[in-house]
Scaffold this motif. Sequence first.
Motif: not given
Ligand SMILES: Cc1cc2nc3c(=O)[nH]c(=O)nc-3n(C[C@H](O)[C@H](O)[C@H](O)COP(=O)(O)O)c2cc1C
Length: 305
Positions: A7, A10, A12, A34-35, A62, A192, A194, A215-216
């Motif tokens: 995933a 941003e 990270i 990241p976007f 993205q 995607n 959790d 997606m993780l």
């Molecule tokens: C710190 C952080 C930054 C994120 N930045 C983006 C991003 O730039 N673009 C996006 O589509 N989602 C972003 N997300 C969301 C993640 O891509 C993902 O959808 C979300 O964490 C849920 O998935 P997970 O439970 O596997 O972490 C971000 C999430 C976190 C925690």
Amino acid sequence: MKHIYFAPMEGITTITYRSVFRQHFSGVDRYFTPFLVANQNHRFKNREKQEIVPVQGAVVPQVLANRAEDFIWAVQELAKWGYEEVNLNLGCPAATVVTKGKGAGLLSDVKKLDEFFGEVFACSHIPKISIKTRIGMKDAKEVVPLAELFARYPFSEVIIHPRLREDFYANTPNLEAFRIMKEKLSCPICYNGDLCTTEDVQAFSGQFPEVDTIMLGRGLLANPALAREIQGQEPLQREELAAFLQDLQERYQAILSGERDVLFKLKELWFYLGRLFPDQERELREVKRARKLSEYEDAVRRIIN
Ligand SMILES: Cc1cc2nc3c(=O)[nH]c(=O)nc-3n(C[C@H](O)[C@H](O)[C@H](O)COP(=O)(O)O)c2cc1C
């Protein structure tokens, strides 16, 4: 699992993090940047340009935009770098983004979103467009009109994070809304949200055996071997985690301006990695409090060894 994506996160999962990750861990098929912001000025920031240098391997850029013409500009710009797919962010819940009608903010007006996609897909020479979306802003009922809208456009893939904007990252993903959206779409879809352990993925697959792409995000930050484990290979080894973190630290030291910035980056990651070490609260606190890299390194050594 047929496909596993990393995933976008941003700040990270930058190009630095992704390239070090890729050297140490397998199991991920595609990475999302990241976007990148597509504004009216039609220029990416230098930091964003670093993300899109032609990279080997499966990287999908993205983009965050609120006007079709800006998105089209970004897509065409990215195509020049050889990217065959661009992903539109329909999920970012941050107030600064949503109030500008970007990210999840785009979900608030289905008619406007319809016009946005109408303009995008009317363009010739457009590469593949995928979206990463939430299920609505405030109410799970929003999923139906959104899914019907998405079904009318030729997306290469729809990545569904079944939370509302209002949830931010709290509450549990709404699997019923995920099912509704999935059933209305005929294009490839990806789930995607959790999936943080192999057990989470097994439970999800039990409920949705037909979904072969996930997606993780935070789960992979916490356990960088998670994708490999899901594919039935060996679990994370302490030595490889140490080697990964050492390489990452060296790369940050090479590109960031001072010890403080490097420490910030590493501590940010430990916010997630800490989950792997539930019995080492004291050492984890030391990581958090470290003011020098040497203090950080001592604490990490004690955690990992
Ligand atoms: C710190 C952080 C930054 C994120 N930045 C983006 C991003 O730039 N673009 C996006 O589509 N989602 C972003 N997300 C969301 C993640 O891509 C993902 O959808 C979300 O964490 C849920 O998935 P997970 O439970 O596997 O972490 C971000 C999430 C976190 C925690």
